[in-house]
Scaffold this motif. Sequence first.
Motif, short mmCIF file in Angstrom:
data_model
loop_
_atom_site.label_atom_id
_atom_site.label_comp_id
_atom_site.label_asym_id
_atom_site.label_seq_id
_atom_site.Cartn_x
_atom_site.Cartn_y
_atom_site.Cartn_z
N GLN A 186 -3.23 -11.92 -5.59
CA GLN A 186 -4.70 -13.27 -5.85
C GLN A 186 -4.63 -13.85 -4.72
N LEU A 187 -3.99 -14.85 -5.15
CA LEU A 187 -3.74 -16.70 -4.70
C LEU A 187 -3.31 -16.41 -2.98
N LEU A 188 -2.00 -15.19 -2.83
CA LEU A 188 -1.98 -14.61 -1.61
C LEU A 188 -2.96 -14.09 -0.94
N ARG A 189 -4.11 -13.24 -1.15
CA ARG A 189 -5.13 -13.22 -0.86
C ARG A 189 -5.62 -14.15 -0.39
N GLU A 190 -6.12 -15.55 -1.30
CA GLU A 190 -7.01 -16.30 -0.74
C GLU A 190 -6.26 -17.57 0.30
N LYS A 191 -4.65 -17.65 0.13
CA LYS A 191 -3.87 -18.44 0.87
C LYS A 191 -3.76 -17.63 2.18
N LYS A 192 -3.75 -16.22 2.67
CA LYS A 192 -3.47 -15.54 3.55
C LYS A 192 -3.52 -15.99 4.70
#
Length: 539
Positions: A90-96
């Motif tokens: 989820q964090l990776l998606r937000e920080k992509k």
Amino acid sequence: MEFKDNPGGAKYGRTLVMAGHLIDGQITSPKGAKRIKSTNPAFLDDVVGEFPEASAAEVEDACKAAAKAFKQWRLTPAPVRGEFIAKVGQLLREKKEELSRILTREIGKPLREARGEVQEAIDTAAFFQSEGRRLYGQTVPSELRNKELETFRKPLGVCALITASNFPVAVPSWKIIPAILCGNTVVWKPSQDAQAVAMAFANIFIAAGLPAGVVNVVFGRGSTSGQYLVDCIDKGLVQKVSFTGSTEIGMRIGEVAGRNLQIPSLELGGKNPMIVMDDADIDLAVTGAIFSGFGTGGQRCTSLGNLILHEKIADKFVEKFVAMAKDLKIGDPSYNEDITYGPLITQKFVDSYLEHHAIAAKSVTAKCLLKGERINKGNAPAKFCGDAEKGLYVTPTIYDHVKIGDEIAQTEVFGPTVTIIRVKDIDEAIATANGTKYGLSSAIYTNDPKNRHKFKRDIGAGMSSINNTTNGAEAHLPFGGTGWSGNGTRESGIWVIDAYTRWHCVNIDDSGGLQLAQMDVEEAKGTQAGDMSPLVPKG
Ligand code: UN1
């Protein structure tokens, strides 16, 4: 974490200054170590990161912190470990976008590819978050009564992960995510050329709330901090090593793991072949060869090396291929989205790229169609859109009429170089494709099912594409090679779980008596089979 002004490259952003390493959930305080700068290869005055180099003692501390965390982490239910991975995803998606831009700034990869690389980490997290709810073992029938047999997976312990600069997010995700999902703890030594993006990625694991010591990161060069981490295998502080990098270093790490009776995961170099048959869609094959050979500046372990052309279509193919290669857009990836490739990652790669012409010159037959050189003010190609003086830019190389026995056809070039070998039929094409010591990826362009069948059956590489590029492996398929490309272990998908667990089997006897396997056997007694010979026609 602290940022400082970056006068040389202010337009790109500030400089990330790390005081220490990520050990036991803390950034350690400075130990007066040597500091290493990573710079933007598109503009060398831009300092992206300034990091300390981990000493042997610091690396040992990281391994000990991982060992301490392992005691509890291995007991954390696998579905709960999967929830941490879900949070990472989820964090990776937000920080992509942010991560992609840092990645592009630090190693010069086109933004489209950087986003794809972060997506590969997101895909890996998506796969493994639910694997926490599987991680299946088996129940197995016993040969004895009132007895049950079962198998389950156990984690290995502390995993040392050492990664390269060219895939600084995707490849570490292939290692860290399954390792911790399986209940291991890790010490990761990223490349010194991609240290800021490594810290940005590590930050995601911190933000996911993982217990202290589950993911530790030590910075520094391979020859120093990386070596100290490998030394920890001999010291009994590491139970598993996973390495992505050169064949030469991989062999040395494999020796250390081997003498400690450990199975390392080694993902090494390649001289990947692409065959184009006379029945292929030539335009499609040309675009596939362009991306395979020159995409990412040829700096993938899966990049195309030997392009094997059926002699009937070779002239036509070469004409289109060279024209397209001459017309590529090369430039600064932070500000130009539509480039084919950016700068090479480091000066070392530029040097070895330029040196390979001398190896090609040893070939008696090879003809240089495009001689790659360092781009400078005077020789920049028409579409070039970078700073030639400040960036590590090169033009592509194509050699035609190479023979598979030539040294240049046997040597991995980490840069945009394609060597063309002409062949007369599918058998010669496959023999040529198999004619190097490497065996990572491979590709064929053909519309004939017979060619496709032979290729799948006889190719020696670990991975193949049919009518697509040599690169671009999807995140849930087994990634890995044969021969000089690796030791047969695989990353990604369900297959990597074998690399981070060992099988444990349990015999449960509820019979209340002493039953001995292989001795207290029940046999099927039966009688003699009836005589059916009168039914059989006489000869
Ligand atoms: C590497 O170059 O080390 O298949 C990995 C590919 C990418 C991964 C490459 N998904 O090209």
